[in-house]
Design an enzyme around this catalytic site. Structure first.
Site, short mmCIF file in Angstrom:
data_model
loop_
_atom_site.label_atom_id
_atom_site.label_comp_id
_atom_site.label_asym_id
_atom_site.label_seq_id
_atom_site.Cartn_x
_atom_site.Cartn_y
_atom_site.Cartn_z
N HIS A 1 0.83 -1.21 0.00
CA HIS A 1 0.00 0.00 0.00
C HIS A 1 0.86 1.26 0.00
O HIS A 1 0.72 2.12 -0.87
CB HIS A 1 -0.91 -0.03 1.24
N GLU A 2 1.76 1.35 0.95
CA GLU A 2 2.58 2.57 1.06
C GLU A 2 3.53 2.68 -0.13
O GLU A 2 3.83 3.79 -0.59
CB GLU A 2 3.36 2.59 2.39
N HIS B 1 1.74 4.52 -2.82
CA HIS B 1 1.82 5.98 -2.64
C HIS B 1 3.19 6.50 -3.09
O HIS B 1 3.31 7.54 -3.74
CB HIS B 1 1.65 6.34 -1.16
ZN ZN Z 1 -3.05 5.23 1.85
#
Ligand code: ZN
Length: 501
Positions: A264-265, A268
């Site tokens: 997830h990170e 980003h």
């Molecule tokens: Zn997030």
């Protein structure tokens, strides 16, 4: 005009430097800082936030923006210079409405609240953070009131994160999505719950972190321009386009925690690392909105990282990393385990289908707090009531209730939670367009390759930074405005196969 533009860029770089220094202090606070550092750290971050704000809102910048207006109008709207001036003006006009003293106060208060929350959550002690949360609500209402003329008090707060959206437009999208999700959740949860015991064995931390790092390297996360550390609540932060960091948390009794928060990170971070290098230290060097940012984290975490094809390649490697734990677990069982759908209490652990119901609860409660319909003292009870009515569950305590997410204790009530569901919706919309344009994407993923997807995202989303608004970017990249249709199609197809309905 060239000289004026250069002068503007020099000043903007100084503002950026102060903000980036603040980001370093915050990263440190959330990773390595001893608790004794907390009071001074709050003050230091507040000083930097106030200085950055003062510098950005100084009359020199206003004057330069005025002088550059004609230049901007003479250029095509999508030129780099016109975009820089336009986006800076939008930020400037918003920033000058907020006094620097208020910015410092909010920043200092945020640091104190965050620190209190890190102790209150494990102690299940809502009372300890309640007065701080009351102040947060008060400060957020004050912030909204610097922008009079709004329709809903949350609108100016939403505008910061998801420019162009309002409480009304989000309520409408959420309403449509909810109508699709509720029957989907019902038809899945009427069936036996998938067994995910294979994920809940003992998995040593070092091997978990090493495996996650291998995966995100293949995604294209550049460790020469980033690093990964441990924290309470995982996040991505950027000090420059050459230093985009991610954090994770690890549980040795749960394989999913570190792995999926890492993917997830990293999503980003891929966005930020993919921004054009010549936007460095300008207001264009960032993600265009929280919703679009979240669409990228969810793309890599879910559409890629929870797909069957991805695990056809990576599961044998995971079995090599954890032979005792996974040797006898088939790919099918593992795939079902990581996509188990179940009504649950914790948003960050929730599956793709029920996840948005968690977001909708928070979004509604935030609106009620801001409207003055709900008092902070009644928040834990309101929380439990909504979990009961929406998910049929009751948390045993506030730790897994109202204390579970950092956001409200990170100084943000209103204007933030919507981005998670907008991100889910957009992730599927972008992904559908990407796979239409580059049909080889899915075959590549099954071979552990991600270039085609990463290239499409870089070309259509990442490189542009904040040059285009979220609405413009979605239109350009997908040929239409934001729509829930691809997301609903994605969920139906994937979970229809998994649960056979
Ligand atoms: Zn997030």
């Amino acid at each position: 005009m060239e000289a004026k533009l250069r002068e503007l860029k020099t000043l903007l770089a100084e503002v950026n430097d102060l903000e980036s220094a603040g980001a370093v202090l915050q990263w440190d606070q959330e990773t390595y800082m001893p608790t004794g550092g907390a009071p001074a750290r709050g003050r230091q971050m507040a000083t930097l936030a106030r200085l950055a704000h003062e510098k950005f809102t100084s009359p020199i910048i206003g004057k330069l923006l005025d002088q550059l207006r004609r230049h901007e109008e003479s250029l095509p709207a999508d030129s780099d210079d016109a975009s820089l001036i336009r986006v800076t003006r939008r930020d400037y006009e918003r920033a000058v409405k907020v006094p620097a003293e208020f910015v410092g106060k909010l920043s200092e208060h945020t640091a104190a609240t965050y620190q209190a929350w890190t102790q209150a959550r494990p102690a299940n002690d809502f009372a300890a953070v309640r007065p701080l949360l009351e102040q947060t609500l008060d400060l957020r209402r004050q912030l909204a009131d610097f922008f009079p003329g709004y329709e809903h008090i949350a609108d100016p707060l939403i505008d910061y994160a998801d420019f162009g959206m309002t409480a009304q437009t989000i309520r409408q999208v959420f309403g449509e999505l909810r109508q699709e999700l509720v029957p989907l959740v019902q038809s899945i949860t009427a069936q036996p719950v998938a067994d995910d015991a294979c994920l809940r064995q003992h998995f040593p931390e070092q091997e978990q972190l090493a495996f996650g790092a291998t995966v995100i390297k293949r995604f294209g996360y550049d460790f020469e321009r980033g690093r990964q550390d441990k924290t309470h609540h995982p996040f991505m932060t950027k000090f420059s386009l050459g230093d985009v960091r991610i954090t994770t948390r690890c549980r040795e009794d749960d394989l999913g925690e570190a792995l999926f928060s890492t993917l997830h990170e990293a999503g980003h971070a891929l966005y930020e690392q993919g921004i054009r290098a010549d936007f460095e230290a300008t207001p264009l060097a960032g993600g265009t909105s929280s919703g679009v940012h979240e669409s990228q984290s969810r793309t890599w975490e879910n559409l890629v990282g929870r797909s069957r094809g991805f695990w056809e390649f990576f599961y044998p490697k995971l079995q090599v990393a954890f032979p005792e734990q996974l040797q006898r677990v088939s790919l099918d069982s593992f795939y079902r385990a990581i996509n188990r759908v179940q009504r649950s209490l914790i948003r960050t652990d929730a599956d793709e289908v029920t996840y948005n119901l968690h977001v909708m609860i928070r979004f509604d409660l935030e609106l009620q707090l801001l409207e003055g319909q709900l008092a902070v003292k009644d928040l834990p009870a309101a929380w439990h009531a909504r979990y009961q009515s929406d998910l049929g569950l009751c948390a045993p305590d506030d730790r897994d209730g109202v204390l579970q997410d950092v956001h409200w204790y990170g100084g943000v009530i209103g204007g933030n939670f919507q981005c998670y569901t907008l991100g889910n919706i957009l992730s599927a919309q972008f992904y559908e367009s990407a796979t239409n344009a580059r049909p080889e994407i899915e075959a590549e993923i099954s071979a552990g390759k991600f270039e085609a997807l990463h290239d499409w995202l870089k070309e259509n989303i990442y490189q542009h930074g904040r040059k285009f608004t979220a609405a413009e970017l979605v239109q350009q990249a997908t040929g239409q405005a934001m729509t829930i249709a691809p997301y609903v199609r994605y969920l139906r197809r994937k979970y229809g196969e998994l649960y056979r309905f």
